[in-house]
Design a protein around this motif. Structure first.
Motif, PDB file in Angstrom:
ATOM      1  N   TYR A  50     -24.592   6.384 -22.782  1.00 56.96           N
ATOM      2  CA  TYR A  50     -23.961   5.695 -21.661  1.00 56.96           C
ATOM      3  C   TYR A  50     -23.467   4.320 -22.108  1.00 56.96           C
ATOM      4  CZ  TYR A  50     -26.035   9.127 -18.490  1.00 56.96           C
ATOM      5  OH  TYR A  50     -26.372  10.287 -17.856  1.00 56.96           O
ATOM      6  N   SER A 227     -21.048  11.004 -19.597  1.00 58.65           N
ATOM      7  CA  SER A 227     -20.260  10.053 -20.381  1.00 58.65           C
ATOM      8  C   SER A 227     -18.762  10.274 -20.181  1.00 58.65           C
ATOM      9  CB  SER A 227     -20.614  10.157 -21.860  1.00 58.65           C
ATOM     10  OG  SER A 227     -20.442  11.484 -22.323  1.00 58.65           O
ATOM     11  N   SER A 259     -24.356   8.905 -12.898  1.00 57.40           N
ATOM     12  CA  SER A 259     -23.469   7.989 -13.611  1.00 57.40           C
ATOM     13  C   SER A 259     -22.368   7.463 -12.700  1.00 57.40           C
ATOM     14  CB  SER A 259     -22.858   8.696 -14.824  1.00 57.40           C
ATOM     15  OG  SER A 259     -21.936   7.859 -15.498  1.00 57.40           O
TER      16      SER A 259
END
Length: 370
Positions: A50, A227, A259
């Protein structure tokens, strides 16, 4: 976009105090905190790749992460006394928080200066633990309301089964120039992403917002990593053409969803008055806390519970993780085909009030932070 500052200390109370102080201080506009109290979780996070812009951790945390700390990222050792870990820039952990944070800011100054040219972009995610509750309808109306106030909007649909062609203008869906191609450009020619977005982003005339076509290959979305989603959102924000990104999420709750939620300034968590929908939301929230721990709990101030198709109150016998900040009436689309993207006048008015809350504009009361 705010910078990702990772804190790794063993004391949970320290993390809470630090997070509360940052949220209510000017640093809250600069940083997004991700905190860990266990070395194993800290190491796993770093291994995941990340994006990180700064790290402040206790010595044993840094020793556990030796060899995997991201290159070029400022790292500070939170020490009990000077000389405890001279390999890194040392900061006394137990000092007045304003002084500690100011020293962290100085350490991260090169990162801040590098991105100072990027326009600050607001990110709002629309999420629900259940399907069919009206997420896309709300996202569309929120976009239309924001565009009417002069905002430049990008609509990003990250649902697994992306059906935007059902409400796009006729003939808009064609070619291999959607999310699949953007992923390829991000991996092969990251320096060309801005140019590619300028040529391939579509424009919805009625909503007055830009968007991308879905993945041409369904496998690209099904195998999308956290990601990848992070890179997509950041690429759109860095493009400098937008004030607001509205992200339409599906009902999952995995690393990818987390995320996106961490990148978002506000998360509209949509429910209805259906007790089953409310129960699913409660279970999803509990699962998020159980699986992601402090990372999920730090999202709490951004989670805004909104009740769709409402008569004005939640089911009295159902427990939801926080009070609702808005109630939206049932909606009926106006017109057919592409024109059906707009909702009924009562729904439009309710969403406008919600937008004023989210934007904290004059005339709209700020949403309470839980």
């Amino acid at each position: 976009m705010r910078h990702q500052l990772v804190i790794a200390v063993k004391e949970q109370d320290y993390v809470r105090r630090l997070a509360d102080y940052v949220r209510d201080s000017p640093f809250g506009e600069m940083w997004q905190l991700t905190a860990f109290t266990h070395a194993e979780a800290f190491v796993q996070f770093l291994k995941s790749g990340y994006p990180v812009h700064g790290i402040a951790a206790q010595p044993y945390m840094l020793e556990a992460a030796a060899g995997i700390l991201p290159e070029g990222v400022p790292v500070a050792a939170l020490v009990a006394a000077p000389g405890q870990l001279p390999l890194y820039h040392e900061l006394l952990q137990y000092q007045a928080l304003p002084g500690l944070l100011q020293r962290m800011a100085s350490l991260m100054a090169p990162v801040s200066q590098a991105s100072a040219r990027e326009q600050s972009v607001q990110v709002i995610a629309v999420y629900s633990a259940s399907g069919g509750v009206g997420k896309t309808t709300l996202a569309r109306q929120l976009i239309h309301t924001a565009a009417s106030s002069g905002q430049r909007i990008f609509y990003l649909n990250l649902e697994r089964w992306n059906a935007v062609e059902t409400w796009l203008e006729s003939g808009a869906v064609h070619g291999d120039e959607g999310l699949s191609q953007l992923l390829y450009i991000l991996q092969s020619h990251p320096d060309r992403v801005g140019e590619w977005l300028g040529r391939h982003s579509k424009r919805h005339a009625l909503l007055r917002a830009d968007y991308l076509l879905p993945c041409s290959n369904p496998e690209d979305r099904l195998t999308l990593q956290a990601s990848d989603a992070d890179a997509i959102v950041r690429a759109i924000a860095a493009n400098g053409q937008y004030d607001l990104i509205v992200i339409d999420l599906d009902e999952g709750l995995d690393e990818l969803h987390l995320s996106v939620l961490e990148l978002s300034h506000e998360v509209i968590w949509l429910v209805t008055e259906d007790p089953a929908v409310q129960r699913k939301s409660q279970l999803a929230y509990q699962y998020g806390v159980q699986r992601f721990g402090e990372r999920f709990r730090l999202l709490e101030p951004r989670l805004q519970l909104v009740v769709n198709r409402s008569e004005g109150q939640l089911h009295s016998r159902r427990s939801i993780f926080k009070p609702a900040c808005a109630f939206l009436p049932d909606t009926a689309a106006m017109g057919r085909g592409a024109a059906a993207v707009l909702a009924s006048p009562p729904y439009m008015a309710a969403v406008e009030r919600l937008y004023l809350q989210l934007a904290k504009e004059e005339g709209g009361a700020p949403i309470a932070n839980g």
